[in-house]
Design a protein around this motif. Structure first.
Motif, PDB file in Angstrom:
ATOM      1  N   LYS A  66       0.925  -1.137   0.097  1.00  0.00           N
ATOM      2  CA  LYS A  66      -0.036  -0.045   0.142  1.00  0.00           C
ATOM      3  C   LYS A  66       0.842   1.207   0.183  1.00  0.00           C
ATOM      4  O   LYS A  66       2.135   1.223   0.307  1.00  0.00           O
ATOM      5  N   THR A  67       0.173   2.286  -0.406  1.00  0.00           N
ATOM      6  CA  THR A  67       0.881   3.607  -0.121  1.00  0.00           C
ATOM      7  C   THR A  67       1.081   4.098   1.119  1.00  0.00           C
ATOM      8  O   THR A  67       0.166   3.917   1.962  1.00  0.00           O
ATOM      9  N   ASN A  68       2.487   4.600   1.383  1.00  0.00           N
ATOM     10  CA  ASN A  68       2.689   4.844   2.873  1.00  0.00           C
ATOM     11  C   ASN A  68       1.998   5.949   3.443  1.00  0.00           C
ATOM     12  O   ASN A  68       1.625   6.120   4.070  1.00  0.00           O
ATOM     13  N   GLN A  69       2.066   7.092   2.339  1.00  0.00           N
ATOM     14  CA  GLN A  69       1.640   8.461   2.894  1.00  0.00           C
ATOM     15  C   GLN A  69       1.248   9.131   1.374  1.00  0.00           C
ATOM     16  O   GLN A  69       1.341   8.650   0.279  1.00  0.00           O
ATOM     17  N   ALA A  70       0.183   9.959   1.728  1.00  0.00           N
ATOM     18  CA  ALA A  70      -0.303  10.666   0.510  1.00  0.00           C
ATOM     19  C   ALA A  70       0.495  11.727  -0.005  1.00  0.00           C
ATOM     20  O   ALA A  70       1.683  12.165   0.754  1.00  0.00           O
ATOM     21  N   GLY A  71       0.185  12.413  -1.164  1.00  0.00           N
ATOM     22  CA  GLY A  71       0.563  13.555  -1.780  1.00  0.00           C
ATOM     23  C   GLY A  71       2.213  13.493  -1.920  1.00  0.00           C
ATOM     24  O   GLY A  71       2.747  12.373  -2.592  1.00  0.00           O
ATOM     25  N   PRO A  72       2.810  14.275  -1.328  1.00  0.00           N
ATOM     26  CA  PRO A  72       4.536  14.292  -1.592  1.00  0.00           C
ATOM     27  C   PRO A  72       5.174  13.189  -1.143  1.00  0.00           C
ATOM     28  O   PRO A  72       6.456  12.734  -1.575  1.00  0.00           O
ATOM     29  N   GLY A  73       4.383  12.296  -0.237  1.00  0.00           N
ATOM     30  CA  GLY A  73       5.196  10.742   0.299  1.00  0.00           C
ATOM     31  C   GLY A  73       4.474   9.742  -0.677  1.00  0.00           C
ATOM     32  O   GLY A  73       4.919   8.455  -0.254  1.00  0.00           O
ATOM     33  N   ALA A  74       3.776   9.743  -1.558  1.00  0.00           N
ATOM     34  CA  ALA A  74       3.236   8.753  -2.310  1.00  0.00           C
ATOM     35  C   ALA A  74       3.733   7.881  -3.237  1.00  0.00           C
ATOM     36  O   ALA A  74       3.605   6.626  -3.426  1.00  0.00           O
ATOM     37  N   HIS A  75       5.213   8.068  -3.140  1.00  0.00           N
ATOM     38  CA  HIS A  75       6.175   7.310  -4.049  1.00  0.00           C
ATOM     39  C   HIS A  75       6.721   6.233  -3.069  1.00  0.00           C
ATOM     40  O   HIS A  75       7.860   5.626  -3.500  1.00  0.00           O
ATOM     41  N   VAL A  76       6.245   6.417  -1.841  1.00  0.00           N
ATOM     42  CA  VAL A  76       7.032   5.437  -1.071  1.00  0.00           C
ATOM     43  C   VAL A  76       5.586   4.421  -0.457  1.00  0.00           C
ATOM     44  O   VAL A  76       4.790   4.925  -0.117  1.00  0.00           O
ATOM     45  N   CYS A  77       6.152   3.009  -0.771  1.00  0.00           N
ATOM     46  CA  CYS A  77       4.968   2.322  -0.214  1.00  0.00           C
ATOM     47  C   CYS A  77       5.503   1.610   1.004  1.00  0.00           C
ATOM     48  O   CYS A  77       6.606   1.647   1.694  1.00  0.00           O
ATOM     49  N   ASN A  78       4.380   0.806   1.748  1.00  0.00           N
ATOM     50  CA  ASN A  78       4.588   0.106   2.848  1.00  0.00           C
ATOM     51  C   ASN A  78       4.094  -1.559   2.609  1.00  0.00           C
ATOM     52  O   ASN A  78       3.127  -1.427   1.885  1.00  0.00           O
ATOM     53  N   CYS A  79       4.841  -2.453   3.308  1.00  0.00           N
ATOM     54  CA  CYS A  79       4.237  -3.542   2.857  1.00  0.00           C
ATOM     55  C   CYS A  79       4.180  -4.416   4.291  1.00  0.00           C
ATOM     56  O   CYS A  79       4.761  -4.082   5.352  1.00  0.00           O
ATOM     57  N   GLY A  80       3.470  -5.545   4.431  1.00  0.00           N
ATOM     58  CA  GLY A  80       3.208  -6.323   5.617  1.00  0.00           C
ATOM     59  C   GLY A  80       3.535  -7.786   5.127  1.00  0.00           C
ATOM     60  O   GLY A  80       2.906  -8.032   4.128  1.00  0.00           O
ATOM     61  N   TYR A  81       4.035  -8.699   5.827  1.00  0.00           N
ATOM     62  CA  TYR A  81       4.340  -9.921   5.555  1.00  0.00           C
ATOM     63  C   TYR A  81       3.878 -10.961   6.615  1.00  0.00           C
ATOM     64  O   TYR A  81       4.136 -10.553   7.950  1.00  0.00           O
ATOM     65  N   MET A  82       3.325 -12.058   6.298  1.00  0.00           N
ATOM     66  CA  MET A  82       3.170 -13.029   7.214  1.00  0.00           C
ATOM     67  C   MET A  82       3.541 -14.283   6.562  1.00  0.00           C
ATOM     68  O   MET A  82       2.866 -14.563   5.453  1.00  0.00           O
ATOM     69  N   VAL A  83       4.276 -15.319   7.250  1.00  0.00           N
ATOM     70  CA  VAL A  83       4.328 -16.640   6.932  1.00  0.00           C
ATOM     71  C   VAL A  83       3.807 -17.673   7.805  1.00  0.00           C
ATOM     72  O   VAL A  83       3.822 -17.378   9.012  1.00  0.00           O
ATOM     73  N   ALA A  84       3.481 -18.791   7.280  1.00  0.00           N
ATOM     74  CA  ALA A  84       2.737 -19.759   8.024  1.00  0.00           C
ATOM     75  C   ALA A  84       3.775 -20.305   8.795  1.00  0.00           C
ATOM     76  O   ALA A  84       5.219 -20.547   8.485  1.00  0.00           O
TER      77      ALA A  84
END
Length: 166
Positions: A66-84
């Motif tokens: 997902k996008t980490n921040q809107a506007g001037p920060g929208a070029h940075v994404c954020n991810c979350g991971y889960m492994v069984a």
């Protein structure tokens, strides 16, 4: 192992993994008693995309982007991971992270940031560093670990584009 975009129907396989990790309260800042409906919203609806890793019709892991921040920060994404639990130590998290970095670039992101990595999550921190992430911030006692109490949370970051910091 195959990594593909998750569908709403895949959440039936994601939920047991999500529930086990969230209810442990050791790595994610989700309520330990999060409902399946809330978890679906956070993992499947709010992100831009969600993916699963599977082998022989068995879920190995999942991630969202997902996008980490809107506007001037929208070029940075954020991810979350889960492994069984039964898939840990087999390269699933590495494969998911590498896939997410490629996906991020395809979606137009230039960087990836993890906002809240519990300092006690040593395996994840080691892996993120191995995959090129730097710790760029430390939030003192920001994560309330169920066994260890208040521990630091880390902000980790990686610039993804090859051109450097433009």
């Amino acid at each position: 192992m195959t990594i593909r975009k998750a569908t709403a129907a895949d959440f039936e396989a994601i939920w047991p993994v999500f529930h086990k990790i969230a209810s442990a309260g050791e790595t994610y800042a989700y309520a330990r008693d999060i409902s399946k409906t809330e978890a679906f919203r956070y993992w499947m609806e709010l992100p831009r995309k969600t993916f699963i890793a599977e082998e022989d019709d068995r879920l190995l892991g999942t991630y969202y982007i997902k996008t980490n921040q809107a506007g001037p920060g929208a070029h940075v994404c954020n991810c979350g991971y889960m492994v069984a639990a039964d898939a840990r130590g087999k390269g699933v998290a590495t494969a998911l992270c590498e896939h997410s970095k490629k996906t991020a670039l395809e979606l137009g992101y230039k960087a990836m940031q993890f906002n809240f990595v519990a300092s006690t999550n040593e395996a994840a921190i080691r892996l993120w560093k191995k995959l090129g992430f730097e710790t760029v911030g430390r939030l003192p006692r920001a994560f309330n670990h169920p066994a260890l109490g208040y521990v630091d949370a880390l902000v980790m970051f990686q610039w993804l584009e090859n051109e450097g910091r433009n």
